[in-house]
Design an enzyme around this catalytic site. Sequence first.
Site, mmCIF file in Angstrom:
data_model
loop_
_atom_site.group_PDB
_atom_site.id
_atom_site.type_symbol
_atom_site.label_atom_id
_atom_site.label_comp_id
_atom_site.label_asym_id
_atom_site.label_seq_id
_atom_site.Cartn_x
_atom_site.Cartn_y
_atom_site.Cartn_z
ATOM 1 N N TYR A 79 32.772 -76.268 -60.014
ATOM 2 C CA TYR A 79 34.108 -76.379 -59.422
ATOM 3 C C TYR A 79 34.684 -77.733 -59.789
ATOM 4 O O TYR A 79 33.995 -78.752 -59.717
ATOM 5 C CB TYR A 79 34.022 -76.246 -57.900
ATOM 6 N N ASP A 85 32.136 -84.651 -64.075
ATOM 7 C CA ASP A 85 32.847 -84.558 -62.806
ATOM 8 C C ASP A 85 31.870 -85.013 -61.725
ATOM 9 O O ASP A 85 31.014 -84.255 -61.282
ATOM 10 C CB ASP A 85 33.333 -83.129 -62.556
ATOM 11 N N LYS A 130 35.851 -87.785 -52.933
ATOM 12 C CA LYS A 130 34.892 -87.786 -51.828
ATOM 13 C C LYS A 130 34.383 -89.207 -51.481
ATOM 14 O O LYS A 130 35.107 -89.951 -50.848
ATOM 15 C CB LYS A 130 33.767 -86.785 -52.135
HETATM 16 C C1 PLP Z 1 35.351 -81.362 -54.174
HETATM 17 C C2 PLP Z 1 35.309 -81.325 -55.654
HETATM 18 C C3 PLP Z 1 36.483 -81.441 -56.435
HETATM 19 C C4 PLP Z 1 37.848 -81.432 -55.829
HETATM 20 O O1 PLP Z 1 38.097 -82.531 -55.023
HETATM 21 P P1 PLP Z 1 39.241 -82.446 -53.890
HETATM 22 O O2 PLP Z 1 39.290 -83.826 -53.341
HETATM 23 O O3 PLP Z 1 38.798 -81.400 -52.930
HETATM 24 O O4 PLP Z 1 40.491 -82.058 -54.594
HETATM 25 C C5 PLP Z 1 36.341 -81.539 -57.801
HETATM 26 N N1 PLP Z 1 35.134 -81.531 -58.388
HETATM 27 C C6 PLP Z 1 33.999 -81.416 -57.690
HETATM 28 C C7 PLP Z 1 32.684 -81.449 -58.389
HETATM 29 C C8 PLP Z 1 34.049 -81.287 -56.300
HETATM 30 O O5 PLP Z 1 32.922 -81.130 -55.603
#
Ligand code: PLP
Length: 424
Positions: free
Chosen positions: A142, A237, A265
């Site tokens: 994701y 990511d 995060k």
């Molecule tokens: C949570 C998440 C996102 C998106 O971040 P948001 O702050 O919710 O937009 C993107 N990449 C990864 C790996 C994530 O866990």
Amino acid sequence: MGRSEELFERAVKVIPGGVNSPVRAFRSVGGTPRFITSAQGAYITDEDGNTYLDYIGSWGPMILGHNQKEVREKVAEACMDGLSFGAPTEREVIMAELICGMVPGMEMVRMVNSGTEAVMSALRAARGYTGRNKIVKFAGCYHGHSDSILIKAGSGVMEGGVPDSSGVTRGCTEDTLSAVYNDLTSVQAVFDQYPDQVAAVIVEPVAANMGVVPPAKGFLEGLRKLCTKYGALLIFDEVITGFRLAAGGAQEYFGIQADLVTYGKIIGGGMPVGAYGGRREIMSVVSPLGPVYQAGTLSGNPIAMAAGIAQLQILKENPDIYRKLNEMGTCLFSSIDRILKESGASCTINYEGSLGSIFFTPDPVVNYETAQKADTAQFGRYFHYMLDNHVHLGPSQFEAMFVSAAHTKEDIERTLELIRTYFR
Ligand SMILES: *Cc1c(COP(=O)(O)O)cnc(C)c1O
């Protein structure tokens, strides 16, 4: 009826599904989400006064535990000077210096407001820098909810991605190609098909959005080699893994250098923050320095920076936190592994550092396809057993458990005791 039920009844009338992010809904496990009033350390309290041992940690940000004193005080202090200026501040410089000092290979960084925005901007920068169009992502990873990466799993190595969400046009996803996590052959196939058209390969260095799926030995190294060979950028990511696996994230933990890295995060300490960065040469394409446009009215917001700086500074100055976190994670998850094996449960557990997931399938989970074999109904029963016993887990089979620095040996022991009883 409890307060959470009452609030949920009101919420569903005015908020789609009653929640502001679908991961909070209880759709896959049944029941009503707990509405939270406060949190402290490893514990959160709901509207009915129930306190839970929390393994969500706001989906990662609360690595030091909830309501950490120094972080909270820095935020309160910053609030006294005004909430936003729309002009540069010293905190933004400090934040960027901190990130560049902690992360291997990071020379320039741009602050944004979410992980979604960080990824969306990094992909644009990668395309701008390489002059290429195609992006490779892995099924089950994701990367936020921007249009171009919402493609159906398994679709599109040859013909381009098919949208996985209504409202996303085919045009938005046709340059996004899908490969199989932990399978370098599938990545090689994409490069064989499009040797000079791939701008970037984006990957969660430890996948944590299909449940936790660690990289197989050699997988990340292989991606690094393929990207270098074909002139594509490797994007880690690290929205979850950044500042969690190690101070320098997965790059430090696995000893692999990506070209661009995205954060979210943890980097905001609980405030809405994201960031993307990498080598100076690449980041120099970003406006106003270069031709890739990217902006944000509230980006680098002083309150958000105060929280992020406070949290990152604590992590930087206390490298011991990582040793403890990873030890605590290993203790919890390897003990669960033993319990599952001894009980003969048809379950498997994956973990890396302070992230782990129990999958309700007996077979190894190494990618999206094998994760999908998990029995979500069985997970739902386990989830409600834990919730009834005041342990707050992500309400889906495909989420991680997040251990924080505030979790104690006693917390871990109590969790293990419950799991032992459940699987007996
Ligand atoms: C949570 C998440 C996102 C998106 O971040 P948001 O702050 O919710 O937009 C993107 N990449 C990864 C790996 C994530 O866990």
